[in-house]
Design an enzyme around this catalytic site. Structure first.
Site, PDB file in Angstrom:
ATOM      1  N   ALA A  11      55.823  70.824   9.396  1.00  0.00           N
ATOM      2  CA  ALA A  11      55.159  69.530   9.258  1.00  0.00           C
ATOM      3  C   ALA A  11      56.048  68.379   9.723  1.00  0.00           C
ATOM      4  CB  ALA A  11      54.734  69.318   7.800  1.00  0.00           C
ATOM      5  N   ARG A  21      55.555  60.548  20.777  1.00  0.00           N
ATOM      6  CA  ARG A  21      54.619  60.447  21.904  1.00  0.00           C
ATOM      7  C   ARG A  21      53.862  59.125  21.865  1.00  0.00           C
ATOM      8  NH1 ARG A  21      53.314  65.931  20.298  1.00  0.00           N
ATOM      9  NH2 ARG A  21      54.399  67.421  21.650  1.00  0.00           N
ATOM     10  N   GLU A  32      67.330  67.313   6.806  1.00  0.00           N
ATOM     11  CA  GLU A  32      66.963  68.663   6.388  1.00  0.00           C
ATOM     12  C   GLU A  32      68.135  69.278   5.634  1.00  0.00           C
ATOM     13  OE1 GLU A  32      65.699  71.888   5.271  1.00  0.00           O
ATOM     14  OE2 GLU A  32      64.196  70.865   6.513  1.00  0.00           O
ATOM     15  N   SER A  38      62.491  73.963  12.208  1.00  0.00           N
ATOM     16  CA  SER A  38      61.352  74.318  13.064  1.00  0.00           C
ATOM     17  C   SER A  38      61.225  75.825  13.280  1.00  0.00           C
ATOM     18  CB  SER A  38      61.492  73.620  14.426  1.00  0.00           C
ATOM     19  OG  SER A  38      60.311  73.741  15.184  1.00  0.00           O
ATOM     20  N   CYS A  42      56.224  82.428   9.007  1.00  0.00           N
ATOM     21  CA  CYS A  42      55.293  83.551   8.967  1.00  0.00           C
ATOM     22  C   CYS A  42      55.837  84.778   9.697  1.00  0.00           C
ATOM     23  CB  CYS A  42      53.953  83.142   9.573  1.00  0.00           C
ATOM     24  SG  CYS A  42      53.145  81.788   8.671  1.00  0.00           S
ATOM     25  N   VAL A  80      68.270  64.799   0.674  1.00  0.00           N
ATOM     26  CA  VAL A  80      67.851  63.506   0.112  1.00  0.00           C
ATOM     27  C   VAL A  80      67.792  63.651  -1.398  1.00  0.00           C
ATOM     28  CG1 VAL A  80      66.019  61.786   0.004  1.00  0.00           C
ATOM     29  CG2 VAL A  80      66.581  62.881   2.196  1.00  0.00           C
ATOM     30  N   ASP A 283      53.484  71.749   3.170  1.00  0.00           N
ATOM     31  CA  ASP A 283      53.325  72.526   1.940  1.00  0.00           C
ATOM     32  C   ASP A 283      53.558  71.730   0.658  1.00  0.00           C
ATOM     33  OD1 ASP A 283      52.839  74.618   3.605  1.00  0.00           O
ATOM     34  OD2 ASP A 283      54.643  75.763   3.117  1.00  0.00           O
ATOM     35  N   ASN A 305      51.361  72.211  10.389  1.00  0.00           N
ATOM     36  CA  ASN A 305      51.433  71.626  11.723  1.00  0.00           C
ATOM     37  C   ASN A 305      50.333  70.586  11.941  1.00  0.00           C
ATOM     38  OD1 ASN A 305      53.513  72.862  13.721  1.00  0.00           O
ATOM     39  ND2 ASN A 305      52.823  74.603  12.495  1.00  0.00           N
ATOM     40  N   TYR A 425      29.512  89.546  25.187  1.00  0.00           N
ATOM     41  CA  TYR A 425      29.265  90.980  24.990  1.00  0.00           C
ATOM     42  C   TYR A 425      29.618  91.778  26.236  1.00  0.00           C
ATOM     43  CZ  TYR A 425      26.911  95.443  25.238  1.00  0.00           C
ATOM     44  OH  TYR A 425      26.651  96.774  25.440  1.00  0.00           O
TER      45      TYR A 425
END
Length: 457
Positions: A11, A21, A32, A38, A42, A80, A283, A305, A425
């Protein structure tokens, strides 16, 4: 503008990238407390199981990458300690030098993630008891296995992590016993679907202890015993605790930021907390259900994300909003895929819906192309025909079908709509009437049988 972000996994880094951006002039800093950033949480079970050979595949980016690509300063091993929401200052500790300093911000993003739930039982702090939450915890498990060559493991919990670890440890040649407090594996699923998973696990020689819990862990590392609440004992070499996670909210709570009813940080659709200029994502924050519009806590990397990107947009006054989730999940255990989305039968009944249910067993593609059966459970609103939830267990094609169902539920599809989908199909990929279509047909027939006048087209 000075943007400070706490947390540099999914996140936090997504928020930083999107904010950059949108604004190439802002100063963006991330703190961190861990060493790695990053990373693919999973993918950790597969790293332990040696399916991922190189650690760098799990942690592909470092601080230098973000500095060069996004001009974002990431300081690892920086914790922090406190948020001064009024004065807009952080108290930060450099965990390498022990230096403590203040950092000002204009806008703050809390992306502190979640921690493993640690059961309150005797012996839980032993060196051969592990939790899988970050890359360092995965390193510890790998190192223990490589050093001690264990033959037996007890996995406490049978959710995503518990069953993914079951596969990877079993394939390393380690005998696995699962201890689950609920009377079924995968408590998030309905019991009638969990039975298929249980049967398969037993076929794979996985020992299941259901409806029991760990009361204590005793003995030496070389002769550890797991004492169950029932009084039974299991000899093991090590233990993996996978009983759930809880949001890291201490910083936010101490700063006077409102905590939601789920125990995670309360946010609005732009991920803004109860305090101006302070956002939360990933989270540590609440989500809400697209179906019930109630707040829920379903932490997943995909949601982290997504919410990070929404925060990155909101920091610059953008209009992107969080639209909620269905609680979709998918994982594999050996050759089986297990997936679900929306409301289970028990959840739908709890929410007060009058429902119809179907169990649809169909092959995923033509038999002569190796088609195999999958079991699809569908839940729908008897009065409106709206599709409410799906659970699938199968060997192949599960991911394709669950994503179709997710899309249908998200846009409010009724069961009769599923038959009319123009799905791709060809015999190598599907059957002429896809299992998705069959599920809609069966549920429609059930509704017509029960309430023939309530079907709307």
């Amino acid at each position: 503008m000075k943007i400070v972000i706490i947390g540099a996994v999914a996140a936090g880094t997504s928020a930083a990238a999107k904010a950059r951006r949108n604004d190439d002039q802002a100063k963006i800093i991330i703190f961190e407390k861990d060493m790695d950033i990053s990373y693919s949480g999973c993918g950790l079970p597969y790293y332990i199981g040696n399916k991922v050979k190189d650690r760098e595949e799990i942690v592909p980016r470092d601080s230098d990458y973000f500095k060069k690509k996004y001009n974002v300063d990431i300081f690892t091993r920086h914790e922090v300690l406190n948020i001064d929401a009024i004065g807009k200052k952080l108290t930060v500790k450099n965990l390498i030098t022990n230096e403590i300093f203040l950092e000002e911000f204009d806008k703050l993003v809390i992306a502190t993630g979640a921690s493993a739930v640690v059961p309150n039982i005797a012996g839980i702090d032993r060196p051969n008891v592990f939790y899988l939450r970050n890359v360092q915890s995965a390193d510890k498990i790998k190192n223990f296995i490589n050093k001690n060559n264990p033959s037996k493991v007890v996995i406490v919990g049978s959710g995503f992590i518990g069953l993914e670890m079951t596969e990877n440890l079993k394939e390393l040649g380690i005998d696995v016993t699962i201890v689950e407090l609920a009377t079924q594996v995968m408590p998030a699923m309905d019991s009638d679907m969990a039975l298929y998973v249980e049967k398969y696990l037993k076929e794979k020689d996985i020992k299941l202890v259901l409806g029991d819990s760990v009361a204590a862990i005793e003995g030496e590392i070389s002769s550890t015993k797991v004492i169950l609440s029932s009084g039974n004992k299991i000899e093991t070499d090590f233990i993996i605790c996978a009983v759930g996670i809880k949001p890291n909210i201490k910083l936010a709570k101490n700063a006077g930021i409102e905590i939601g009813e789920t125990g995670a940080i309360k946010v609005n659709k732009k991920m803004l907390t109860s305090v101006e200029d302070i956002y939360a994502c990933g989270d540590c924050s609440e989500s809400y259900s697209c179906l019930t519009e109630k707040n829920i806590y379903r932490p997943l990397g995909s949601t982290a994300n997504k919410t990070g990107r929404i925060v990155g947009e909101a920091l610059n006054g953008g209009n992107l909003e969080f639209r909620g989730i269905l609680g979709t999940g998918i994982f594999k255990v050996f050759d089986k895929a297990i997936a679900y989305t929306g409301l289970s039968e028990k959840e739908a009944l709890k929410e007060g819906y009058e429902i119809v249910v179907c169990h649809n067993i169909k092959i995923d593609k033509a038999t002569y192309y190796g088609g195999q059966e999958m079991i699809i459970k569908g839940v729908a609103d008897k009065n409106t025909g709206r599709l409410l939830g799906i659970q699938i267990v199968g060997n192949s094609g599960v991911d394709k079908r669950i994503d179709v169902f997710v899309t249908a539920i998200t846009f409010g599809a009724k069961v009769q709509d599923l038959f009319h989908l123009d799905l791709a199909y060809a015999p190598p990929f599907s059957t002429a009437k896809d299992p998705v279509m069959y599920t809609g047909m069966i549920l429609e027939n059930e509704i017509i049988k029960l309430s023939p006048t309530k079907m709307e087209y």
